[in-house]
Scaffold this motif. Structure first.
Motif, PDB file in Angstrom:
ATOM      1  N   ALA A   1       0.871  -1.236  -0.020  1.00 55.31           N
ATOM      2  CA  ALA A   1      -0.379   0.152  -0.333  1.00 55.31           C
ATOM      3  C   ALA A   1       0.325   1.300  -0.040  1.00 55.31           C
ATOM      4  CB  ALA A   1      -0.749   0.368   1.022  1.00 55.31           C
ATOM      5  N   ILE A   2       0.326   2.591  -1.048  1.00 57.92           N
ATOM      6  CA  ILE A   2       0.936   3.349  -1.064  1.00 57.92           C
ATOM      7  C   ILE A   2       2.719   3.519  -1.063  1.00 57.92           C
ATOM      8  CG2 ILE A   2      -0.458   4.826  -0.198  1.00 57.92           C
ATOM      9  CD1 ILE A   2       0.591   5.404   3.112  1.00 57.92           C
ATOM     10  N   PRO A   3       3.353   3.153  -1.760  1.00 62.59           N
ATOM     11  CA  PRO A   3       4.693   2.617  -1.500  1.00 62.59           C
ATOM     12  C   PRO A   3       5.481   4.305  -1.785  1.00 62.59           C
ATOM     13  CG  PRO A   3       3.863   2.002  -3.518  1.00 62.59           C
ATOM     14  CD  PRO A   3       2.837   1.615  -2.719  1.00 62.59           C
ATOM     15  N   ALA A   4       6.793   4.464  -1.461  1.00 59.53           N
ATOM     16  CA  ALA A   4       6.966   5.836  -1.413  1.00 59.53           C
ATOM     17  C   ALA A   4       7.052   6.508  -2.550  1.00 59.53           C
ATOM     18  CB  ALA A   4       7.107   5.997  -0.012  1.00 59.53           C
ATOM     19  N   VAL A   5       8.515   7.643  -2.789  1.00 57.61           N
ATOM     20  CA  VAL A   5       8.586   8.531  -3.484  1.00 57.61           C
ATOM     21  C   VAL A   5       9.817   7.197  -3.684  1.00 57.61           C
ATOM     22  CG1 VAL A   5       9.245  10.451  -2.260  1.00 57.61           C
ATOM     23  CG2 VAL A   5       9.072  10.159  -4.473  1.00 57.61           C
TER      24      VAL A   5
ATOM     25  N   LEU B   1      -1.659  -1.026  -3.633  1.00 55.69           N
ATOM     26  CA  LEU B   1      -2.981  -0.344  -3.489  1.00 55.69           C
ATOM     27  C   LEU B   1      -2.191   1.047  -3.498  1.00 55.69           C
ATOM     28  CD1 LEU B   1      -4.467  -2.394  -0.329  1.00 55.69           C
ATOM     29  CD2 LEU B   1      -5.652  -2.215  -3.343  1.00 55.69           C
ATOM     30  N   ALA B   2      -2.812   2.105  -4.308  1.00 63.60           N
ATOM     31  CA  ALA B   2      -2.118   3.549  -4.722  1.00 63.60           C
ATOM     32  C   ALA B   2      -3.301   4.122  -4.439  1.00 63.60           C
ATOM     33  CB  ALA B   2      -1.394   3.510  -5.271  1.00 63.60           C
TER      34      ALA B   2
ATOM     35  N   HIS C   1      -4.029  -1.149  -8.254  1.00 66.73           N
ATOM     36  CA  HIS C   1      -5.330  -1.331  -7.335  1.00 66.73           C
ATOM     37  C   HIS C   1      -5.203   0.935  -7.405  1.00 66.73           C
ATOM     38  CE1 HIS C   1      -9.704  -0.288  -6.341  1.00 66.73           C
ATOM     39  NE2 HIS C   1      -9.703   0.137  -5.703  1.00 66.73           N
ATOM     40  N   VAL C   2      -5.788   1.754  -7.498  1.00 65.77           N
ATOM     41  CA  VAL C   2      -5.995   3.034  -7.967  1.00 65.77           C
ATOM     42  C   VAL C   2      -7.295   3.892  -6.763  1.00 65.77           C
ATOM     43  CG1 VAL C   2      -4.818   6.320  -8.671  1.00 65.77           C
ATOM     44  CG2 VAL C   2      -4.510   3.386  -9.600  1.00 65.77           C
ATOM     45  N   SER C   3      -7.416   4.482  -5.663  1.00 68.87           N
ATOM     46  CA  SER C   3      -8.504   4.932  -4.935  1.00 68.87           C
ATOM     47  C   SER C   3      -8.050   6.444  -4.860  1.00 68.87           C
ATOM     48  CB  SER C   3      -8.865   4.581  -3.475  1.00 68.87           C
ATOM     49  OG  SER C   3      -8.457   3.561  -3.439  1.00 68.87           O
ATOM     50  N   ARG C   4      -9.152   7.188  -5.272  1.00 67.23           N
ATOM     51  CA  ARG C   4      -9.428   8.455  -5.372  1.00 67.23           C
ATOM     52  C   ARG C   4     -10.520   9.333  -4.591  1.00 67.23           C
ATOM     53  NH1 ARG C   4      -8.310   6.500 -10.705  1.00 67.23           N
ATOM     54  NH2 ARG C   4      -6.164   8.296 -11.972  1.00 67.23           N
TER      55      ARG C   4
END
Length: 274
Positions: A125-129, A214-215, A240-243
């Protein structure tokens, strides 16, 4: 069940829920903890307990885990070694599924590269820059470490509160900018983050585990570009991209369905071979 696990220069606090099934181990993000995630109301992985046991732990120095003020202890490779040791402790005879958020995603990836046989499936989930885009972030982390040493952690928490959450989380009523890491350890953890990175994309091509990425968008510290690059290089990944916040809150159900696929696949394989 609550437990403590001894590691070099640290003791890891962990908890497990669920009474049956293979093990899922979750690694939280930087400056967070199990309790911090509960307070924020995000990353609820409890749906996986329908088919799996779930272990959550506080990374060294975070939450209820102990640590020392040495940057090398908090580099991703060191955190990955902690994760692998905990997996060996909790599931010595079987591979586990590794879940991670932000720093936890990096921890899981480095651990899977070091010992791929230890893992069944990965949820990142949300891998960082990362990579070239991480360079400006490194200088900011080093400056933050020096600022905490001069003026205390409060100034960093104030800055985080003023910048606010990513737009996708703007409606989260329990979003918090507090850190769950003792002030004497905070500069070391920040400097370790400045020195760390995700594995090189080319190194990920041999990681054949099923991976769920998951991003969310509108978050420069966890940009969609990182997740897309990972999806392009991991050979068995889906993205999977959440907005919306509502969609972010569906991640636990998505992850539960994803790891359950592996169990159904195992059942199918056994049936086919009977």
């Amino acid at each position: 069940m609550e437990g403590r696990f001894a590691r070099p220069h640290a003791t890891l606090a962990y908890s497990t829920t669920g009474r049956r099934g293979p093990l899922v181990v979750h690694a939280h993000g930087a400056l967070s903890s199990r309790a911090h995630e509960r307070r924020a109301g995000l990353f609820d992985w409890t749906p996986v307990t329908a088919t799996h046991r779930l272990a959550r732990y506080d990374a060294r120095g975070h939450g209820e885990s102990t640590g020392r003020a040495v940057p090398a202890d908090y580099r991703y490779s060191s955190l990955a070694a902690d994760l692998l040791a905990l997996c060996d402790h909790l599931s010595p005879g079987a591979p586990v599924s590794g879940f991670g958020a932000s720093m936890g995603s990096a921890t899981v990836l480095w651990a899977a590269l070091a010992r791929p046989e230890r893992f069944e499936r990965l949820v990142l989930a949300i891998p960082a820059v990362a990579w070239a885009a991480r360079e400006p972030r490194r200088s900011g982390l080093r400056a933050a470490a020096a600022l905490v040493e001069r003026r205390g952690r409060g100034v960093l928490e104030t800055a985080a509160r003023l910048s606010g959450p990513p737009a996708v989380l703007a409606g989260a009523p329990r979003y918090t900018t507090e850190f769950d890491l003792a002030e004497p350890l905070l500069p070391a953890a920040l400097r370790a983050s400045a020195e760390s990175d995700l594995p090189a994309p080319e190194a990920l091509r041999g990681l054949t585990h099923p991976v769920l990425l998951l991003a969310w968008d509108t978050d420069p510290r966890h940009p969609l570009a990182t997740a897309r690059t990972l999806a392009a290089h991991l050979p068995n990944a889906r993205l999977h991209v959440s907005r919306t916040l509502a969609d972010v809150r569906s991640w636990g159900r998505l992850a539960a369905a994803f790891v359950a696929e592996g169990e159904r696949g195992d059942d199918d394989d056994r049936g086919a071979g009977a």
